[in-house]
Design a protein around this motif. Structure first.
Motif, PDB file in Angstrom:
ATOM      1  N   ASP A 105      10.696  98.810  -8.185  1.00 19.10           N
ATOM      2  CA  ASP A 105      11.300 100.033  -8.689  1.00 19.10           C
ATOM      3  C   ASP A 105      12.619  99.626  -9.324  1.00 19.10           C
ATOM      4  O   ASP A 105      13.637  99.542  -8.657  1.00 19.10           O
ATOM      5  CB  ASP A 105      11.501 101.009  -7.531  1.00 19.10           C
ATOM      6  N   ALA A 106      12.557  99.320 -10.603  1.00 22.15           N
ATOM      7  CA  ALA A 106      13.736  98.804 -11.290  1.00 22.15           C
ATOM      8  C   ALA A 106      13.728  99.280 -12.735  1.00 22.15           C
ATOM      9  O   ALA A 106      12.686  99.643 -13.274  1.00 22.15           O
ATOM     10  CB  ALA A 106      13.747  97.283 -11.242  1.00 22.15           C
ATOM     11  N   THR A 107      14.875  99.232 -13.340  1.00 23.04           N
ATOM     12  CA  THR A 107      15.000  99.693 -14.716  1.00 23.04           C
ATOM     13  C   THR A 107      14.456  98.679 -15.713  1.00 23.04           C
ATOM     14  O   THR A 107      13.814  99.043 -16.673  1.00 23.04           O
ATOM     15  CB  THR A 107      16.471 100.022 -15.030  1.00 23.04           C
ATOM     16  N   PHE A 108      14.687  97.410 -15.508  1.00 22.43           N
ATOM     17  CA  PHE A 108      14.232  96.351 -16.413  1.00 22.43           C
ATOM     18  C   PHE A 108      14.511  96.700 -17.877  1.00 22.43           C
ATOM     19  O   PHE A 108      13.592  96.738 -18.696  1.00 22.43           O
ATOM     20  CB  PHE A 108      12.738  96.078 -16.237  1.00 22.43           C
ATOM     21  N   PRO A 109      15.777  96.929 -18.235  1.00 21.32           N
ATOM     22  CA  PRO A 109      16.069  97.345 -19.608  1.00 21.32           C
ATOM     23  C   PRO A 109      15.938  96.229 -20.651  1.00 21.32           C
ATOM     24  O   PRO A 109      15.802  96.509 -21.829  1.00 21.32           O
ATOM     25  CB  PRO A 109      17.513  97.839 -19.534  1.00 21.32           C
ATOM     26  N   TRP A 110      15.950  94.974 -20.197  1.00 25.03           N
ATOM     27  CA  TRP A 110      15.913  93.855 -21.138  1.00 25.03           C
ATOM     28  C   TRP A 110      14.574  93.153 -21.066  1.00 25.03           C
ATOM     29  O   TRP A 110      13.990  92.964 -19.995  1.00 25.03           O
ATOM     30  CB  TRP A 110      17.030  92.857 -20.834  1.00 25.03           C
ATOM     31  N   LYS A 111      14.109  92.717 -22.213  1.00 25.05           N
ATOM     32  CA  LYS A 111      12.849  91.984 -22.280  1.00 25.05           C
ATOM     33  C   LYS A 111      12.903  90.757 -21.379  1.00 25.05           C
ATOM     34  O   LYS A 111      11.919  90.425 -20.718  1.00 25.05           O
ATOM     35  CB  LYS A 111      12.550  91.588 -23.727  1.00 25.05           C
ATOM     36  N   SER A 116      -1.243  89.749 -11.235  1.00 23.64           N
ATOM     37  CA  SER A 116      -0.930  90.464 -12.476  1.00 23.64           C
ATOM     38  C   SER A 116       0.326  91.310 -12.310  1.00 23.64           C
ATOM     39  O   SER A 116       0.694  91.681 -11.196  1.00 23.64           O
ATOM     40  CB  SER A 116      -2.102  91.354 -12.885  1.00 23.64           C
ATOM     41  N   LEU A 117       0.947  91.570 -13.406  1.00 20.86           N
ATOM     42  CA  LEU A 117       2.115  92.455 -13.446  1.00 20.86           C
ATOM     43  C   LEU A 117       1.741  93.643 -14.307  1.00 20.86           C
ATOM     44  O   LEU A 117       1.295  93.488 -15.449  1.00 20.86           O
ATOM     45  CB  LEU A 117       3.326  91.733 -14.053  1.00 20.86           C
ATOM     46  N   LYS A 118       1.887  94.819 -13.761  1.00 19.55           N
ATOM     47  CA  LYS A 118       1.619  96.051 -14.500  1.00 19.55           C
ATOM     48  C   LYS A 118       2.945  96.779 -14.678  1.00 19.55           C
ATOM     49  O   LYS A 118       3.663  97.013 -13.705  1.00 19.55           O
ATOM     50  CB  LYS A 118       0.669  96.963 -13.725  1.00 19.55           C
ATOM     51  N   ILE A 119       3.254  97.135 -15.893  1.00 22.34           N
ATOM     52  CA  ILE A 119       4.493  97.868 -16.179  1.00 22.34           C
ATOM     53  C   ILE A 119       4.146  99.326 -16.435  1.00 22.34           C
ATOM     54  O   ILE A 119       3.245  99.635 -17.219  1.00 22.34           O
ATOM     55  CB  ILE A 119       5.226  97.272 -17.394  1.00 22.34           C
ATOM     56  N   ILE A 120       4.868 100.203 -15.761  1.00 26.49           N
ATOM     57  CA  ILE A 120       4.766 101.640 -16.008  1.00 26.49           C
ATOM     58  C   ILE A 120       6.146 102.087 -16.462  1.00 26.49           C
ATOM     59  O   ILE A 120       7.113 101.974 -15.719  1.00 26.49           O
ATOM     60  CB  ILE A 120       4.354 102.419 -14.741  1.00 26.49           C
ATOM     61  N   GLU A 121       6.241 102.561 -17.678  1.00 25.99           N
ATOM     62  CA  GLU A 121       7.519 103.059 -18.184  1.00 25.99           C
ATOM     63  C   GLU A 121       7.687 104.503 -17.741  1.00 25.99           C
ATOM     64  O   GLU A 121       6.743 105.293 -17.792  1.00 25.99           O
ATOM     65  CB  GLU A 121       7.562 102.964 -19.703  1.00 25.99           C
ATOM     66  N   VAL A 122       8.876 104.827 -17.306  1.00 26.47           N
ATOM     67  CA  VAL A 122       9.169 106.175 -16.829  1.00 26.47           C
ATOM     68  C   VAL A 122      10.229 106.784 -17.733  1.00 26.47           C
ATOM     69  O   VAL A 122      11.288 106.198 -17.924  1.00 26.47           O
ATOM     70  CB  VAL A 122       9.633 106.149 -15.355  1.00 26.47           C
ATOM     71  N   LYS A 123       9.907 107.935 -18.287  1.00 21.64           N
ATOM     72  CA  LYS A 123      10.823 108.622 -19.198  1.00 21.64           C
ATOM     73  C   LYS A 123      11.065 110.032 -18.705  1.00 21.64           C
ATOM     74  O   LYS A 123      10.276 110.585 -17.954  1.00 21.64           O
ATOM     75  CB  LYS A 123      10.250 108.666 -20.615  1.00 21.64           C
ATOM     76  N   CYS A 124      12.178 110.604 -19.180  1.00 24.25           N
ATOM     77  CA  CYS A 124      12.512 111.975 -18.836  1.00 24.25           C
ATOM     78  C   CYS A 124      13.283 112.577 -20.009  1.00 24.25           C
ATOM     79  O   CYS A 124      14.083 111.888 -20.663  1.00 24.25           O
ATOM     80  CB  CYS A 124      13.368 111.999 -17.566  1.00 24.25           C
ATOM     81  N   ASN A 125      13.060 113.835 -20.259  1.00 23.54           N
ATOM     82  CA  ASN A 125      13.829 114.546 -21.263  1.00 23.54           C
ATOM     83  C   ASN A 125      15.314 114.357 -20.941  1.00 23.54           C
ATOM     84  O   ASN A 125      15.732 114.567 -19.797  1.00 23.54           O
ATOM     85  CB  ASN A 125      13.429 116.028 -21.231  1.00 23.54           C
ATOM     86  N   GLU A 126      16.105 113.963 -21.933  1.00 17.04           N
ATOM     87  CA  GLU A 126      17.503 113.625 -21.669  1.00 17.04           C
ATOM     88  C   GLU A 126      18.307 114.792 -21.102  1.00 17.04           C
ATOM     89  O   GLU A 126      19.124 114.610 -20.189  1.00 17.04           O
ATOM     90  CB  GLU A 126      18.179 113.090 -22.936  1.00 17.04           C
ATOM     91  N   GLU A 137      21.421  99.671 -24.242  1.00 14.92           N
ATOM     92  CA  GLU A 137      20.977  98.280 -24.151  1.00 14.92           C
ATOM     93  C   GLU A 137      19.465  98.121 -24.046  1.00 14.92           C
ATOM     94  O   GLU A 137      18.949  97.015 -24.176  1.00 14.92           O
ATOM     95  CB  GLU A 137      21.626  97.611 -22.935  1.00 14.92           C
ATOM     96  N   PHE A 138      18.735  99.213 -23.821  1.00 12.59           N
ATOM     97  CA  PHE A 138      17.303  99.122 -23.553  1.00 12.59           C
ATOM     98  C   PHE A 138      16.547  98.486 -24.712  1.00 12.59           C
ATOM     99  O   PHE A 138      16.687  98.895 -25.860  1.00 12.59           O
ATOM    100  CB  PHE A 138      16.725 100.507 -23.256  1.00 12.59           C
ATOM    101  N   GLU A 139      15.758  97.482 -24.387  1.00 13.44           N
ATOM    102  CA  GLU A 139      14.893  96.834 -25.364  1.00 13.44           C
ATOM    103  C   GLU A 139      13.484  97.392 -25.171  1.00 13.44           C
ATOM    104  O   GLU A 139      12.932  97.299 -24.068  1.00 13.44           O
ATOM    105  CB  GLU A 139      14.903  95.317 -25.157  1.00 13.44           C
ATOM    106  N   PRO A 140      12.913  97.982 -26.212  1.00 18.00           N
ATOM    107  CA  PRO A 140      11.602  98.630 -26.078  1.00 18.00           C
ATOM    108  C   PRO A 140      10.540  97.688 -25.509  1.00 18.00           C
ATOM    109  O   PRO A 140      10.560  96.479 -25.749  1.00 18.00           O
ATOM    110  CB  PRO A 140      11.249  99.027 -27.511  1.00 18.00           C
ATOM    111  N   ILE A 141       9.616  98.260 -24.775  1.00 16.79           N
ATOM    112  CA  ILE A 141       8.484  97.518 -24.227  1.00 16.79           C
ATOM    113  C   ILE A 141       7.410  97.519 -25.312  1.00 16.79           C
ATOM    114  O   ILE A 141       6.897  98.574 -25.686  1.00 16.79           O
ATOM    115  CB  ILE A 141       7.967  98.184 -22.936  1.00 16.79           C
ATOM    116  N   LEU A 142       7.090  96.350 -25.818  1.00 20.43           N
ATOM    117  CA  LEU A 142       6.180  96.259 -26.948  1.00 20.43           C
ATOM    118  C   LEU A 142       4.712  96.188 -26.529  1.00 20.43           C
ATOM    119  O   LEU A 142       3.829  96.552 -27.297  1.00 20.43           O
ATOM    120  CB  LEU A 142       6.540  95.045 -27.818  1.00 20.43           C
ATOM    121  N   GLU A 143       4.464  95.708 -25.321  1.00 18.74           N
ATOM    122  CA  GLU A 143       3.088  95.621 -24.842  1.00 18.74           C
ATOM    123  C   GLU A 143       2.547  97.019 -24.547  1.00 18.74           C
ATOM    124  O   GLU A 143       3.296  97.927 -24.234  1.00 18.74           O
ATOM    125  CB  GLU A 143       3.006  94.786 -23.545  1.00 18.74           C
TER     126      GLU A 143
END
Length: 142
Positions: free
Chosen positions: A49-55, A71-81, A111-117
């Motif tokens: 449970d981490a932000t992982f903002p950088w690639k 395996s590593l599975k990434i789930i991005e979590v977003k919220c209306n600002e 600083e967030f770098e988009p998740i491209l995968e």
């Protein structure tokens, strides 16, 4: 980033035995992403449970998973600002467990770098039940 309410509720459900077959380890036990090898060596599920903002941080977690042949599975979590800022302000007034405030949010956002995968995304703008339903649906594919 899954806001404090649902994350804490899921953990409480886990502790109460309502979510069997999963082992949770807090990020504090995984300082600097030095994941407790016991979990991975024994093929136990680990939720970071981490932000992982950088690639580079995501790559480091991926390399650890590869080292343990898992395996590593990434789930991005977003919220209306607007909703997120309201929640941050409410938590600050109530004295929540998270140290994330508006300054931290805007720093990470910048600083967030988009998740491209290709990866699933959870929208936490709704209530706990809506968020939980999204997470459970995503976990079916894992």
């Amino acid at each position: 980033y899954l806001y404090a309410g649902p994350r804490k509720k899921i953990f409480d459900d886990y502790k109460a035995g309502k979510i069997p077959g999963i082992d949770l380890a807090g990020l504090h036990r995984m300082a600097s992403y030095d994941i407790d090898a016991t979990f991975l060596e024994n093929k136990m599920s680990v939720i970071l449970d981490a932000t992982f903002p950088w690639k580079s941080a995501r790559e480091r977690a991926k390399n650890i998973a590869e080292r343990y042949k898992t395996s590593l599975k990434i789930i991005e979590v977003k919220c209306n600002e607007e909703i997120l800022l309201k929640r941050i302000d409410q938590r600050a007034k109530k004295g929540g467990l998270s140290d994330a405030d508006r300054n931290i949010y805007f720093k990470i956002k910048k600083e967030f770098e988009p998740i491209l995968e290709r990866h699933p995304v959870v929208d936490t703008s709704g209530d706990f039940q809506e968020t939980k339903a999204q997470i459970l649906e995503i976990l079916k594919d894992f």
